[in-house]
Design a protein around this motif. Structure first.
Motif, PDB file in Angstrom:
ATOM      1  N   GLY A 120      39.664  75.357  41.142  1.00 41.50           N
ATOM      2  CA  GLY A 120      40.638  75.043  40.105  1.00 41.50           C
ATOM      3  C   GLY A 120      40.846  73.546  40.029  1.00 41.50           C
ATOM      4  N   VAL A 121      40.879  73.016  38.829  1.00 39.35           N
ATOM      5  CA  VAL A 121      41.007  71.566  38.641  1.00 39.35           C
ATOM      6  C   VAL A 121      42.137  71.279  37.656  1.00 39.35           C
ATOM      7  CG1 VAL A 121      39.867  69.470  37.854  1.00 39.35           C
ATOM      8  CG2 VAL A 121      38.549  71.201  39.077  1.00 39.35           C
ATOM      9  N   LEU A 122      42.984  70.358  38.009  1.00 41.20           N
ATOM     10  CA  LEU A 122      44.087  69.973  37.146  1.00 41.20           C
ATOM     11  C   LEU A 122      43.549  69.369  35.847  1.00 41.20           C
ATOM     12  CD1 LEU A 122      47.208  70.015  37.532  1.00 41.20           C
ATOM     13  CD2 LEU A 122      47.049  67.598  38.119  1.00 41.20           C
ATOM     14  N   GLY A 123      44.108  69.792  34.710  1.00 38.77           N
ATOM     15  CA  GLY A 123      43.656  69.306  33.410  1.00 38.77           C
ATOM     16  C   GLY A 123      43.909  67.831  33.194  1.00 38.77           C
ATOM     17  N   THR A 124      44.751  67.210  34.026  1.00 41.88           N
ATOM     18  CA  THR A 124      45.026  65.785  33.889  1.00 41.88           C
ATOM     19  C   THR A 124      44.192  64.966  34.868  1.00 41.88           C
ATOM     20  OG1 THR A 124      46.915  66.035  35.398  1.00 41.88           O
ATOM     21  CG2 THR A 124      47.372  66.127  33.037  1.00 41.88           C
ATOM     22  N   MET A 125      43.041  65.507  35.262  1.00 45.93           N
ATOM     23  CA  MET A 125      42.066  64.768  36.068  1.00 45.93           C
ATOM     24  C   MET A 125      40.948  64.304  35.159  1.00 45.93           C
ATOM     25  SD  MET A 125      43.103  64.975  39.299  1.00 45.93           S
ATOM     26  CE  MET A 125      41.653  64.838  40.322  1.00 45.93           C
ATOM     27  N   HIS A 149      37.509  75.740  37.012  1.00 41.80           N
ATOM     28  CA  HIS A 149      38.542  76.350  36.170  1.00 41.80           C
ATOM     29  C   HIS A 149      39.661  75.323  36.008  1.00 41.80           C
ATOM     30  CE1 HIS A 149      36.879  80.492  36.823  1.00 41.80           C
ATOM     31  NE2 HIS A 149      36.437  79.903  37.926  1.00 41.80           N
ATOM     32  N   ASP A 150      39.800  74.753  34.812  1.00 41.93           N
ATOM     33  CA  ASP A 150      40.855  73.760  34.631  1.00 41.93           C
ATOM     34  C   ASP A 150      42.155  74.452  34.229  1.00 41.93           C
ATOM     35  OD1 ASP A 150      39.880  74.393  32.043  1.00 41.93           O
ATOM     36  OD2 ASP A 150      40.810  72.586  31.254  1.00 41.93           O
ATOM     37  N   GLY A 151      43.262  73.810  34.547  1.00 34.72           N
ATOM     38  CA  GLY A 151      44.562  74.402  34.238  1.00 34.72           C
ATOM     39  C   GLY A 151      45.696  73.450  34.530  1.00 34.72           C
ATOM     40  N   THR A 152      46.897  73.909  34.293  1.00 33.76           N
ATOM     41  CA  THR A 152      48.092  73.126  34.583  1.00 33.76           C
ATOM     42  C   THR A 152      48.481  73.327  36.044  1.00 33.76           C
ATOM     43  OG1 THR A 152      49.599  74.926  34.004  1.00 33.76           O
ATOM     44  CG2 THR A 152      48.883  73.460  32.213  1.00 33.76           C
ATOM     45  N   LEU A 153      49.491  72.579  36.458  1.00 28.95           N
ATOM     46  CA  LEU A 153      49.979  72.703  37.827  1.00 28.95           C
ATOM     47  C   LEU A 153      50.400  74.139  38.126  1.00 28.95           C
ATOM     48  CD1 LEU A 153      50.732  71.146  40.434  1.00 28.95           C
ATOM     49  CD2 LEU A 153      52.986  70.756  39.432  1.00 28.95           C
ATOM     50  N   ASP A 154      51.098  74.767  37.198  1.00 31.14           N
ATOM     51  CA  ASP A 154      51.597  76.130  37.401  1.00 31.14           C
ATOM     52  C   ASP A 154      50.470  77.163  37.382  1.00 31.14           C
ATOM     53  OD1 ASP A 154      54.206  75.274  37.654  1.00 31.14           O
ATOM     54  OD2 ASP A 154      54.661  75.526  35.535  1.00 31.14           O
ATOM     55  N   THR A 155      49.525  77.027  36.440  1.00 25.09           N
ATOM     56  CA  THR A 155      48.447  78.021  36.361  1.00 25.09           C
ATOM     57  C   THR A 155      47.519  77.931  37.574  1.00 25.09           C
ATOM     58  OG1 THR A 155      47.081  76.528  35.005  1.00 25.09           O
ATOM     59  CG2 THR A 155      48.497  78.102  33.853  1.00 25.09           C
ATOM     60  N   LEU A 156      47.326  76.723  38.098  1.00 23.31           N
ATOM     61  CA  LEU A 156      46.498  76.583  39.299  1.00 23.31           C
ATOM     62  C   LEU A 156      47.196  77.196  40.503  1.00 23.31           C
ATOM     63  CD1 LEU A 156      44.964  72.991  39.036  1.00 23.31           C
ATOM     64  CD2 LEU A 156      43.959  75.185  38.394  1.00 23.31           C
ATOM     65  N   ARG A 157      48.510  76.988  40.599  1.00 20.90           N
ATOM     66  CA  ARG A 157      49.265  77.578  41.708  1.00 20.90           C
ATOM     67  C   ARG A 157      49.184  79.105  41.653  1.00 20.90           C
ATOM     68  NH1 ARG A 157      53.974  75.866  40.418  1.00 20.90           N
ATOM     69  NH2 ARG A 157      53.881  73.906  41.581  1.00 20.90           N
ATOM     70  N   GLU A 158      49.351  79.648  40.456  1.00 19.40           N
ATOM     71  CA  GLU A 158      49.293  81.099  40.284  1.00 19.40           C
ATOM     72  C   GLU A 158      47.885  81.627  40.556  1.00 19.40           C
ATOM     73  OE1 GLU A 158      50.072  84.424  36.749  1.00 19.40           O
ATOM     74  OE2 GLU A 158      50.660  82.340  36.470  1.00 19.40           O
ATOM     75  N   GLY A 159      46.881  80.915  40.058  1.00 24.16           N
ATOM     76  CA  GLY A 159      45.503  81.345  40.281  1.00 24.16           C
ATOM     77  C   GLY A 159      45.134  81.361  41.748  1.00 24.16           C
ATOM     78  N   LEU A 160      45.647  80.397  42.501  1.00 25.74           N
ATOM     79  CA  LEU A 160      45.376  80.338  43.936  1.00 25.74           C
ATOM     80  C   LEU A 160      46.074  81.484  44.656  1.00 25.74           C
ATOM     81  CD1 LEU A 160      43.788  78.487  45.834  1.00 25.74           C
ATOM     82  CD2 LEU A 160      45.904  77.219  46.242  1.00 25.74           C
ATOM     83  N   GLU A 161      47.323  81.741  44.290  1.00 21.04           N
ATOM     84  CA  GLU A 161      48.087  82.816  44.929  1.00 21.04           C
ATOM     85  C   GLU A 161      47.479  84.186  44.658  1.00 21.04           C
ATOM     86  OE1 GLU A 161      51.974  82.309  43.360  1.00 21.04           O
ATOM     87  OE2 GLU A 161      52.521  80.650  44.704  1.00 21.04           O
ATOM     88  N   GLN A 162      46.959  84.397  43.453  1.00 20.66           N
ATOM     89  CA  GLN A 162      46.413  85.698  43.075  1.00 20.66           C
ATOM     90  C   GLN A 162      44.947  85.854  43.434  1.00 20.66           C
ATOM     91  OE1 GLN A 162      47.279  86.397  38.939  1.00 20.66           O
ATOM     92  NE2 GLN A 162      49.480  86.543  39.268  1.00 20.66           N
ATOM     93  N   GLY A 163      44.330  84.811  43.974  1.00 17.65           N
ATOM     94  CA  GLY A 163      42.937  84.909  44.374  1.00 17.65           C
ATOM     95  C   GLY A 163      41.943  84.709  43.252  1.00 17.65           C
TER      96      GLY A 163
END
Length: 324
Positions: A120-125, A149-163
């Motif tokens: 997962g990669v932050l969209g502001t990178m 997989h790019d995303g926001t801070l929240d979507t990356l956190r959720e994606g990591l938690e959900q696997g």
């Protein structure tokens, strides 16, 4: 999870489990193979020879399968074993079961030949710098397939938690620069670099000749909002509290868009300081002294050599072009 357990899990999703009336049992894959071999050869004895089984063992396996299904699959007694109506109906399902099993085997063998790492990669990178990092990793691990997989801070956190992703390159903290001594690392993250948040302007802008700027001077200026930025809401609150109202002309969701719009002279923006950017001038904001810490995060209790190698490489990578 063992491979056999994973195969069973895959099969359970792909196959409708057939249960017997009364005693509930799940079909044995070997019984399905027995059934298909008899249907193909048309004879119990020839099927037993092909399967390297005794005929009694084969007959016992088919009887057990019929008991679990609650139907008779073959007409017995003639020179050739013939499928019943239920047997013909089950033939299509049994074929699908074996095909799904072999597909699962093939997929798992391919996984070991080319493991997949979901990052997962932050969209502001910046894309260019991340591409350089990923290429560097794959130079040492050419057999690894990397999904970004790019995303926001929240979507990356959720994606990591959900696997949904294995690791995330994301913001670990956002705070005033005076608090930079606070440690950002934890058992599931490590710091890669830090960036101050400065004002980005095109070289043709009147601010470009200045050494610094104050928030009040942004009032009425053509402004580019970074809407997916982790600092966006806080920035809006700070500007509102200071009674500063820039003229928002664009709202961009990715860093490369913001950079291109500023370069084109369409507006200015508060954004992380990226080194070696051409056609953009950065100015520190005297009364807005913030910095963000970029790091890599992973889930607790992830026992993966690949993830460990990736995180170790990220920590040793030269991020000079991206950090302060």
């Amino acid at each position: 999870m063992s491979l056999m357990m994973l195969y069973a899990k895959l099969l359970s999703k792909a196959i409708i489990t057939i249960e017997a009336i009364g005693n509930v049992n799940i079909m044995d894959l070997y019984q399905v193979r027995y059934f298909l071999t008899i249907a193909e050869t048309g004879n119990f004895s020839r099927a037993a020879e092909r399967l390297y089984l005794s005929q009694p063992s084969l007959s016992t396996g088919i009887k057990k399968l019929e008991q679990e299904l609650g139907v008779t699959l073959f007409e017995r007694g003639g020179r050739r074993t013939v499928l019943t109506a239920a047997g013909r109906s089950f033939l299509e399902r049994a074929t699908a079961i074996v095909e799904q099993y072999h597909a699962a085997l093939h997929e798992m063998k391919g996984f070991h030949n080319q493991p997949i790492l979901r990052v997962g990669v932050l969209g502001t990178m910046r894309v260019a710098d991340l591409a350089d990092f990923v290429c560097g990793f794959q130079h040492y691990h050419p057999n690894v397939a990397i999904e970004l997989h790019d995303g926001t801070l929240d979507t990356l956190r959720e994606g990591l938690e959900q696997g949904d992703i294995d690791v995330a390159i994301t913001v670990l903290s956002l705070r005033p620069s005076s608090n930079s001594a606070v440690q950002d690392e934890s058992q599931t993250s490590t710091t890669l670099f830090r960036q101050p948040l400065w004002l980005a302007v095109p070289p043709s802008h009147s601010f470009a000749q200045r050494a610094s700027i104050r928030l009040a001077e942004l009032d009425g200026q053509p402004f580019i909002d970074r809407v997916n930025c982790e600092f966006f809401q806080q920035e809006c609150q700070i500007l509102s509290a200071a009674n500063v109202h820039p003229k928002v002309v664009y709202r961009a969701s990715h860093e490369e868009w913001v950079i291109s719009l500023v370069r084109a002279g369409l507006g200015i923006s508060i954004m992380p300081y990226w080194r070696r950017l051409t056609e953009i001038t950065y100015l520190p904001i005297v009364d807005l002294d913030f910095q963000r810490t970029i790091g890599i995060k992973w889930r607790k209790h992830q026992n993966s050599d690949l993830i460990e190698q990736f995180c170790r490489f990220a920590s040793s990578h030269n991020w000079e072009s991206m950090k302060e």
